[in-house]
Design a protein around this motif. Structure first.
Motif, mmCIF file in Angstrom:
data_model
loop_
_atom_site.group_PDB
_atom_site.id
_atom_site.type_symbol
_atom_site.label_atom_id
_atom_site.label_comp_id
_atom_site.label_asym_id
_atom_site.label_seq_id
_atom_site.Cartn_x
_atom_site.Cartn_y
_atom_site.Cartn_z
ATOM 1 N N ALA A 72 0.805 -1.242 -0.037
ATOM 2 C CA ALA A 72 0.048 0.136 -0.115
ATOM 3 C C ALA A 72 0.876 1.233 -0.013
ATOM 4 N N ILE A 85 -6.797 0.653 3.984
ATOM 5 C CA ILE A 85 -5.986 0.660 2.564
ATOM 6 C C ILE A 85 -7.189 0.714 1.484
ATOM 7 N N ASP A 108 -0.881 -6.020 4.033
ATOM 8 C CA ASP A 108 0.182 -5.084 3.362
ATOM 9 C C ASP A 108 1.519 -5.791 3.561
#
Ligand code: GLN
Length: 285
Positions: A72, A85, A108
């Protein structure tokens, strides 16, 4: 160099029309690429007919959760808004999960860890503005492409670099293990013409460029626009470096999931919902 560059661009353009494996570049740099390439397009060709996404839930995955591996740091495709996100990939993945009656969970991680995480089953799918290429097709399968990208060159406003032809003798920055890294490595580093600095985040490459530590950065065009808007004194060159297709990475061991994801994605493309998400994040110029 130019020939390879053009070949890669042409190959990737052709890949939008034909099966990926049949037209993928021959050059191989990733040590993990060992199995023979298998075509996501051909494997998923029947997906839209055979999959019944709205009725199918959780096949091949833990419970009713669809786990997405991403990195991200790549607006507008995936980035943090507060603790969440968001972005084109996150939104498309959410719609796919909804269609499949699943709950989306996003993990992530480093960009370089996404394909290994898909391969090991740590995550179900990988989406990260990820370009389909031959090396990756040997490691994972890919869905139908849902977006196209371009590799572009960012330089300081006063730079004497006008195109990639001026890379000779320069130090070029790229995000580690991205296609920008591969192209610069193949075309300029392996041929002894230029040097490369690899960064784990695109933003770090941009900072190094702004501080004069490197001479240019090769990165995807939409994140490039976001980085340049946030950083003083940089510009994107008009000349493109390569055209690419973005798609969803899925394990070669989970053909059932590939078909479900691809079926759902194809429906979302056909209904215009994917384009709506892209338009939400990328405003027309
Ligand atoms: N499109 C590039 C690639 O797939 C960069 C992706 C990224 O940095 N998230 O290598």
């Amino acid at each position: 160099m130019k020939a390879l560059k053009t070949a890669v661009s042409l190959v990737l353009v052709l890949c939008t029309a034909f099966a990926f494996a049949a037209c993928a570049p021959q050059t191989s740099t990733e040590p993990s690429a060992s199995e023979s390439a298998s075509s996501a397009a051909s494997e998923s060709a029947g997906a839209s007919e055979s999959a019944a996404p709205s009725e199918s839930a959780a096949a091949g995955t833990e419970g009713n959760v669809l786990t997405l591996g991403t990195n991200a740091t790549f607006a507008p495709y995936e980035y943090y808004e507060g603790d969440e996100i968001v972005g084109i990939d996150a939104d498309i993945a959410k719609l796919i999960a909804d269609k499949l009656g699943m709950t989306l969970k996003i993990e992530d991680m480093e960009f370089n860890s996404i394909i290994p995480a898909v391969q090991s089953g740590k995550v179900d799918i990988g989406m990260a503005g990820m370009t389909v290429n031959d090396e990756r097709l040997q490691a994972v399968n890919f869905s139908t492409s849902y977006a196209t990208g371009k590799q572009v060159i960012i330089v300081r406003e006063d730079s004497d670099i006008k195109s990639a032809d001026d890379f000779k003798g320069k130090t070029i920055g790229a995000q580690l293990a991205t296609t920008g890294d591969y192209y610069v490595t193949w075309d300029y580093v392996d041929t002894g013409l230029a040097q490369i600095e690899r960064y784990s985040k695109g933003a770090d490459a941009i900072q190094a460029l702004a501080q004069g530590k490197i001479d240019a950065v090769v990165i995807d065009n939409e994140p490039a626009k976001v980085f340049v808007a946030q950083t003083k004194g940089l510009k994107i060159l008009e000349t493109e470096y390569a055209l690419e297709d973005y798609a969803i990475a899925i394990s070669k061991d989970n053909n059932d999931l590939l078909q479900k994801i691809d079926g759902a994605l194809q429906e979302l493309i056909a209904s215009g919902e994917v384009q709506k998400i892209i338009d939400k994040y990328i405003k027309a110029e």
